[in-house]
Write a protein that holds these residues in place. Structure first.
Motif, mmCIF file in Angstrom:
data_model
loop_
_atom_site.group_PDB
_atom_site.id
_atom_site.type_symbol
_atom_site.label_atom_id
_atom_site.label_comp_id
_atom_site.label_asym_id
_atom_site.label_seq_id
_atom_site.Cartn_x
_atom_site.Cartn_y
_atom_site.Cartn_z
ATOM 1 N N GLY A 148 0.794 -1.211 0.000
ATOM 2 C CA GLY A 148 0.000 0.000 0.000
ATOM 3 C C GLY A 148 0.827 1.261 0.000
ATOM 4 N N SER A 149 0.226 2.360 0.470
ATOM 5 C CA SER A 149 0.909 3.645 0.538
ATOM 6 C C SER A 149 1.321 3.994 1.949
ATOM 7 C CB SER A 149 -0.010 4.748 -0.006
ATOM 8 O OG SER A 149 -1.207 4.805 0.763
ATOM 9 N N MET A 150 1.076 3.070 2.884
ATOM 10 C CA MET A 150 1.427 3.356 4.264
ATOM 11 C C MET A 150 2.931 3.234 4.458
ATOM 12 S SD MET A 150 -1.666 1.664 6.449
ATOM 13 C CE MET A 150 -1.417 -0.002 5.869
ATOM 14 N N THR A 151 3.401 3.784 5.551
ATOM 15 C CA THR A 151 4.839 3.815 5.785
ATOM 16 C C THR A 151 5.373 2.478 6.270
ATOM 17 O OG1 THR A 151 4.432 4.616 8.037
ATOM 18 C CG2 THR A 151 4.795 6.260 6.333
ATOM 19 N N ASP B 43 -11.203 -10.137 3.116
ATOM 20 C CA ASP B 43 -11.643 -8.750 2.967
ATOM 21 C C ASP B 43 -10.419 -7.867 3.134
ATOM 22 O OD1 ASP B 43 -12.812 -6.256 3.025
ATOM 23 O OD2 ASP B 43 -14.534 -6.890 4.222
ATOM 24 N N SER B 44 -9.881 -7.385 2.040
ATOM 25 C CA SER B 44 -8.605 -6.666 2.072
ATOM 26 C C SER B 44 -8.776 -5.151 2.039
ATOM 27 C CB SER B 44 -7.736 -7.097 0.884
ATOM 28 O OG SER B 44 -8.380 -6.818 -0.337
ATOM 29 N N ARG B 45 -9.981 -4.679 2.350
ATOM 30 C CA ARG B 45 -10.153 -3.224 2.397
ATOM 31 C C ARG B 45 -9.233 -2.596 3.435
ATOM 32 N NH1 ARG B 45 -16.297 -2.400 3.616
ATOM 33 N NH2 ARG B 45 -16.019 -4.469 4.553
ATOM 34 N N GLY B 46 -8.921 -1.345 3.230
ATOM 35 C CA GLY B 46 -8.091 -0.617 4.173
ATOM 36 C C GLY B 46 -8.418 0.854 4.104
ATOM 37 N N PRO B 47 -7.551 1.709 4.626
ATOM 38 C CA PRO B 47 -7.787 3.150 4.545
ATOM 39 C C PRO B 47 -7.886 3.615 3.105
ATOM 40 C CG PRO B 47 -6.015 2.647 6.086
ATOM 41 C CD PRO B 47 -6.313 1.381 5.358
ATOM 42 N N VAL B 48 -8.681 4.639 2.878
ATOM 43 C CA VAL B 48 -8.813 5.178 1.523
ATOM 44 C C VAL B 48 -7.513 5.873 1.141
ATOM 45 C CG1 VAL B 48 -11.292 5.482 1.762
ATOM 46 C CG2 VAL B 48 -9.768 7.376 2.323
ATOM 47 N N PRO B 49 -7.217 5.995 -0.166
ATOM 48 C CA PRO B 49 -5.992 6.659 -0.600
ATOM 49 C C PRO B 49 -5.957 8.118 -0.158
ATOM 50 C CG PRO B 49 -7.014 5.453 -2.405
ATOM 51 C CD PRO B 49 -8.002 5.477 -1.291
ATOM 52 N N GLN B 50 -4.785 8.733 -0.310
ATOM 53 C CA GLN B 50 -4.605 10.106 0.141
ATOM 54 C C GLN B 50 -5.521 11.080 -0.584
ATOM 55 O OE1 GLN B 50 -0.416 10.931 -0.124
ATOM 56 N NE2 GLN B 50 0.041 9.834 1.763
ATOM 57 N N GLY B 51 -5.964 10.732 -1.791
ATOM 58 C CA GLY B 51 -6.907 11.584 -2.493
ATOM 59 C C GLY B 51 -8.322 11.465 -1.975
#
Length: 581
Positions: A276-279, A341-349
């Motif tokens: 993902g985009s997480m750190t 269910d692989s949903r997570g936080p929405v993207p930065q946009g």
């Protein structure tokens, strides 16, 4: 404070099944009775000797390579059939007489053509129209690029095919090879030269290509235009399972451009990995691993992912319906994992933060405290959504709930308020829940130097009241949730982190002396708000103590997030914001 909440939450820790467990992935057996053999027929009475590679066609047909017997098989409508191979060797020709030598990986094209990594024959075989042919390579070991049998391979272990018909090969001795539809072989440049590549998976094609591969040290995910992200075997411990690593990853399947699933031979496990985009890079066990009584030595057990066991899992493939099919080699069975269910936080946009208008839309905003999960059912958001859905009739909720989450790392209160105002203040959500904690307050003061001394005590609550008024004018409710830090719950929580910083993490320049003091300011802001500090402390003292925080990290465990999700659910049950004026 909130006596109903204290009593309900303390009692809820005793003998209450987790929503996450009820909704966690489910592992089942779809073929194989566990005995060594090559019996076909009914799937559950069939037998394999060394099932190694799996692929799933668009119609759900599962294809399998059996490395020990040299057979290529399929599962369709509950029946196992042999479709190619006769005995170990090398022979092209009709399916019934063709021979393979340790066929490992397998891929299926859109038209049903099969490609097989014929490992010990050092070539890629093609099965089409009842005939087996050599697509690229020969029995000659090497690393020669070229067309057809001019090319050479060094133990190809895995194959994958993209949407344009290009075949990708995990060539153990040479890296990743790419074969054009006309059979021309080239070698892909990888970030690390000559890695020992074990498996490869692809999705899309051209500028939309996503490629994942494993080697003997790491799992990698490459997105066209974004480069390659890597997770080494010892880089990250699995949340809530102190000491886990991703081990020795072998098979790999792509979920989306940020997530993969791997088979882990070191720990006899199947793992979901989020790039993902997480750190941070996180993993979560879908089956196997260290379980009570298993000690990571492998085993056989169907059931929810918390208890399911596998043994030497090798090949893995994602089916069109979203399930995963695994070659459970040590158990000589084919397993299926459903309910991922692989949903997570929405993207930065913030695309996806707003749900369908005919649903009851809940948006969660906060820092990493609200998402230290890997899997959606374990998360605070997942608990709230599942709870609202499960109790909809009881709560009087007429619309299906849709919960989304925006995780803003290093966010202050103003940053969270800004997201609500910019993306949700026009009636785009029915309920906004903002989670605040110690770190949110520290960031707020660091990012707003104009709030000198005690100014924040009046300015920030006033801004929250204004946000509440703005949202209410658009028929959107606001809830503030104060989440304590581990050191305010108990010294037993996050002991390593607590010890490392000498007993206190609070910034002496922040003008606030404790979480409780800051929480009191927000609770008195005139906005609907709850603090979870005291209920969490009481639960900590009960005989059924929950482990709320990771011992080496101040983020919450799965149990902690389950608890918080249920706490918010209790508040919503009492409030019923969907009916409140």
């Amino acid at each position: 404070m909130f006596p109903w909440l204290l009593a309900a939450l303390v009692s809820a820790t005793i003998g209450t099944p987790s929503i996450a467990a009820e909704n966690s992935p489910l592992v089942s057996t779809i073929a194989g009775d566990g005995s060594a053999g090559s019996a076909t027929g009914l799937a559950m009475t069939s037998s394999f000797t060394e099932p190694s590679g799996v692929a799933v066609a668009s119609d759900g047909t599962v294809y399998i390579t059996d490395a020990a017997t040299g057979l290529i098989l399929r599962i369709r409508n509950g029946i196992v059939q042999r479709i190619a191979g006769r005995a170990t060797g090398y022979a092209d020709g009709p399916d019934a007489t063709a021979q393979f030598n340790r066929p490992l990986g397998i891929a299926v094209a859109r038209d049903g053509t099969l490609f097989v990594a014929d490992s010990d024959n050092h070539c890629i075989r093609k099965i089409s129209g009842g005939t087996v042919s050599t697509f690229a390579g020969s029995q000659r070991l090497g690393n020669q690029d070229g067309k057809g049998q001019v090319a050479s391979f060094n133990r190809p272990l895995s194959v994958a095919i993209d949407d344009a018909g290009y075949v990708y090969v995990a060539d153990f001795g040479n890296g990743i090879r790419k074969i054009a539809p006309d059979g021309s072989v080239s070698t892909i440049d990888l970030p690390e030269p000559n890695p020992k590549v074990l498996a490869v998976a692809v999705r899309g094609s051209g500028n939309n290509l996503v490629i994942a591969y494993t080697d003997t040290t790491a799992v990698h995910l490459g997105v066209e235009g974004e480069g390659v992200k890597s997770l080494k075997a010892t880089d990250w411990r699995e949340p809530y399972g102190e000491g886990f690593t991703i081990g020795y990853s072998y098979g790999v399947a792509i979920i989306d451009s940020g997530d993969v699933v791997v088979t882990d031979l070191l720990n006899n496990a199947v793992r979901f990995i989020r790039f993902g985009s997480m750190t941070v890079r996180d993993s979560h066990t879908l089956a196997g691993g260290v379980r009570e009584g298993s000690d990571a030595i492998g085993g056989y057990r169907d059931g929810h992912s918390e208890t399911a066991l596998v043994d030497v899992p090798l090949g893995i493939a994602r089916a069109p319906d979203g399930s995963l099919v695994v070659a459970d080699t040590g158990n000589r069975r084919i397993r299926r994992i459903t309910g991922l269910d692989s949903r997570g936080p929405v993207p930065q946009g913030f695309q996806g933060l707003v749900g369908p208008k005919n649903s009851y839309r809940v948006a969660l905003l906060g820092n990493s405290y609200i998402w230290s999960s890997v899997m959606w059912p374990d998360s605070i958001a997942g608990q709230i959504e599942a709870g609202l859905l499960h109790h909809a009739d009881e709560f009087g909720l007429k619309s299906k709930p849709f919960v989304s989450i925006a995780r803003l790392n290093a966010a202050g209160v103003s940053s969270l308020r800004s997201v609500a105002q910019n993306y949700l203040a026009d009636g785009e959500a029915d309920l906004v829940i903002i989670f605040l904690n110690h770190f949110t307050q520290v960031e707020e003061l660091a990012q707003r130097p104009e709030l000198k001394g005690d100014d924040w005590r009046t300015v920030v609550p006033k801004e929250l009241r204004e946000l509440d008024h703005t949202l209410n004018s658009q028929h959107t409710k606001l809830l503030i949730v104060w989440m304590p830090s581990p050191w305010d719950v108990s010294l037993l929580e996050a002991p390593k982190y607590y010890t490392d910083v000498g007993g206190s993490l609070f910034d002496p320049n922040s003008q606030a002396k404790s979480d409780a003091e800051v929480a009191a300011i927000y609770l008195g802001a005139g906005v609907r708000a709850i603090s979870l500090t005291q209920p969490m402390q009481l639960t900590e003292l009960s005989s059924r103590r929950e482990i709320f925080f990771q011992s080496a990290d101040p983020h919450m465990t799965a149990a902690g997030q389950t608890w918080v999700g249920k706490a918010v659910l209790h508040e919503l049950e009492q409030w019923k914001p969907w009916t409140a004026k």
